[in-house]
Design a protein around this motif. Sequence first.
Motif: not given
Lengths: 618, 454
Positions: A90-93, A431, A433, A436-437, A541-542, A545, A548-549, A552
């Motif tokens: 995915g584009p986050a990584v 990893s 982070a 990360r997303l 896509k995200y 998520y 949720r991040q 958090y």
Amino acid sequence: MNEDSLKFDIIVVGGGHAGIEAAYASAKMGLKTVLFSINVDFIGNMSCNPSIGGLAKSQLVFELDALGGLMPKVSDKEGIQFRMLNRKKGPAVWSLRAQEDKIMYRITIRNELEKIDNLYIKQANIQDIIIEENVFKGVVSETGMYYEAKACIFTTGTFMKGLIHIGLTHFNAGRLGEPASTGLSDRLKLIGHTIKRFKTGTPARIDGKSIDFDEMDKQNGDENPIHFSMKTENFNPIQVPCYITRTNIETHKIIRNNLDKAPLYAGIIEGIGPRYCPSIEDKIVRFKNRESHVVFVEPEGIHTNEYYINGLSTSLPVDIQIQFYRTLSGLKKAEIIRPAYAIEYDCIESTELKNTLESKIVKNLYFAGQINGTSGYEEAAVQGLIAGVNASVRIKSQAPLILGRETSYIGILIDDLTTKASNEPYRMFTSRAEYRLILRQDNADERLLKYGVKYGLIEKEYLEKVKTRVKTVEETIKDFKHIFVSPLKLSKVLKNTDFRIRESTSLYKLYKRPDLDYERLFIITPDVKQDIKYRVYINAKYEGYIERQLKYIREIEKIKNIKLPKNICYKNIKIISHEGREKLEHLKPRTIGEALQISGVSHSDIESLILWLDKWLK
Amino acid sequence: MNAGKVFLQANTETISAITTPIGIGAISGIRISGSKTRRIVLKIIKKRKRILANRIYHDFVIDGNCNVIDEIIFFFRKAPNTYTGFDEAEIFTHGGYAIPELVLNLIIENGARIAERGEFTQRAFINGKIDLLQAESVMDIVNAKTREAARNAINILQGKYSMEIKEIKDQLLYVLTIIDANIDFPEDEDIYFDSIKVLNRIGNIKEKLQNMIKEEECTRLMKRGVNVVIVGKPNTGKSSLFNTLMLEEKAIVTDVPGTTRDIIEGWINIEGIPVLLKDTAGIRITNDIVESVGIEKTKNEIKNSDIILALFDGSNKLNGDDKLLLSLIEKKNNLFYILTKNDIEKKIDISKLKRFDARIDTRDHTIPKHINKLILSYIKNNNIVINIPDRIIVRIKEALKSLSKSHSILYNKEGLELASFEIKNAIDKLSNITGEITSDDILNNIFSSFCIGK
């Protein structure tokens, strides 16, 4: 020489990637800045691999661009191959990597620095620091000149007590061909800083004439390359290929038979090297069962025939190097231009720095880059910029630039450096982070541009542009939720595919489908810019998520605001580490957030404390 | 609030309490914990002038006037190798109501204070002698209603759950390592991604968590008990069924105070599961205010019980009272229809009822086994709804949810970074039970498992 040319606002010691950004930022912030380099011809030299970016490092470069750094712009200009890594994920990584023309890179960097009025470049080997009552005053060069300044940034890289190892011989050098800086680390030790010894290595450079490229696999750049900097326009780089070859049993045999000549195994090297960047002898010893390791052959530039042999870093003697390099296909007749070597160097314990990168021991003294125990051009550059900004705001009496772990990889880097002691060179990984997303290269400008503008490092018009773009994306998302695609239309758009829908579906929903190549949907909305569609896709896509991040992150904020009663007797909370208890008892923080800032209080200490509060104070 | 407050000031205080059940018995135990323990013990005993740690002594307890109160056995243990982590003494007096109280009073007079409920365990937790999970289990042992429930709690105390969760966390960390290595080192060929293997691993871990949840729910049942209510019109044999079940189990039957139309309840033990059995007032159509209060109570029990045993008199035709009951239980599924007085001439029209689950004769000695089986099979088949949220089970369920998501993400190839996100989330949830995993753990794992770096 009049007084004036010996007196500055800010002194930067070292002209590597950290020093460049530090000097560039402070000069741009209007401060009279001097950059000292042992050899000004090598300002901006890339001592190791000829590339910028890569996993997590690319994210750093994009963040640096949003803060107005120099590296992204110059990388775009002098890049000779651009590749987006991790496309399958995915584009986050996703991460951009640019092969650079090393010579042109340092020439362009030098030009950019020379363009700035209040930035002075001087060739000098700084030997001493003058400190009065724990406040930085000035530095002394080996020629005995005293330079005075309000603040100083040390970016000495591998030069402090640099010791190069090739086979069982070793000699002092900052990098191959340049003198080491011998006096500084002793001086820093005297001041009270802890000095660590790290090691790193670099492979040999091979003459392109002696390489048989037909014997190797070609690795080309992207067809539609992306660039780092928002300032880059008319981007149309040349794309020079890299090559891939492999080690084999014969290679391993030679290395194994000569391990007694490797300084690491002969017990000569005391410094600790990075596990993620092992020498070939290390790989062969540690992973005995592997019969082959991959090797990348990368051009050092278009004005030279030198090739960087990525994967074959070694400290074996030069004759052994030639022997085993020549076992690889494509390198059978290889001629070494510069040998591979290992280098040991002094660095400081970065936990002795504040999160502004200022020394906790000496006021107005800052550190950035490899001297802080990091590895990598990108890691160095971002620290340079942060140190440059913070030294400048100190002089201007403004608030420092401190980035949180939730805002950027830069924040993670500095938080890690200043809170946990590392026993190997520190490199950024995705990893590391927690979020990360959210911390993506595509939204670095949305996250950080406001700081770049605030400190005057980048023009405000860019911020306006980003704001407009964000709005357009939001509107396009709304539109795409209302554009419905019928099964018939979709089957026309997606020729030759099994992908089917049963009823009319909104375009936005289709963007969400993991089993559908979203780029094939671009044809449906020809009026919308590619970049916007791509951002809509990331959003689709995200969506859940990211929420949720963010939730958090807000929860963490809430936890940080938990008040700590004054009468807590930390001594008796045995589930907290001994050191943590002492520090908490001594400093009596008012909130969990304050407790988190205390060095020596670990995250698990905080968790235990929260657990304790939760259990016994409710 | 109180416990915490007291505790904040009480760290060095010496506390004491009777640690065995109050009542008639041969021996009672008293525990003292705190720095003054040794001094206090020396003050209240007759013979010894000096006591050493870890020895068992025989002595007499004397009051301020040198009157002997009791003959005791005691031992003293030195911090930190004690349950609470402080100096500690265990004194064994004769049992009964008076003597232990007198001895405890003496201890208090000499400088200790009464321990709060669970305070010894709090101390053990705060002093790092046991982890949170274990501390909670101690409370469960104290509160457990049957031996099996106690054994379950003891298992946790001994770290069985902690170990299991730790193991699962390690396995998850390994999966995360594979995934994150793939993300961070896309060009290192040592790292290849075998999605079937990873999916299998996740599947296995999921199963383990599911089993833990099942086990835990069973355990919880034991902690809480299952409510079983007996209903029916007057004279259907409710009380005799209740008494037979109770008698067999030799349980204590208590009267629930209230009106004349009381509900009687008692604990029985069905294969280790505590069951709270309730006998209700007979249901009948009435204008009597007192009676209708009783019927309201019965309605309430029908609503709140886990299992309903509805009794019908087989020797009589169904009447209005029966129909009233049928209307009350109409929509219930957690229900057993039981036909009583089965051995007397049958007059009931069975077709009016939905089904029969059991028949009871007037002099049937097999009743308990018969009914117990019915109750047990229901508990086992229906996973009786758990309505009290529990820290551990909530975490495990959340972890399972995240893990299931990661499974479907990988299966649908939605992206490794999303799978990583969910697995990290699962680990976080489990870490709240036993301790955290940091990104350094992931990287360390990557470096030790794969050949990284060019």
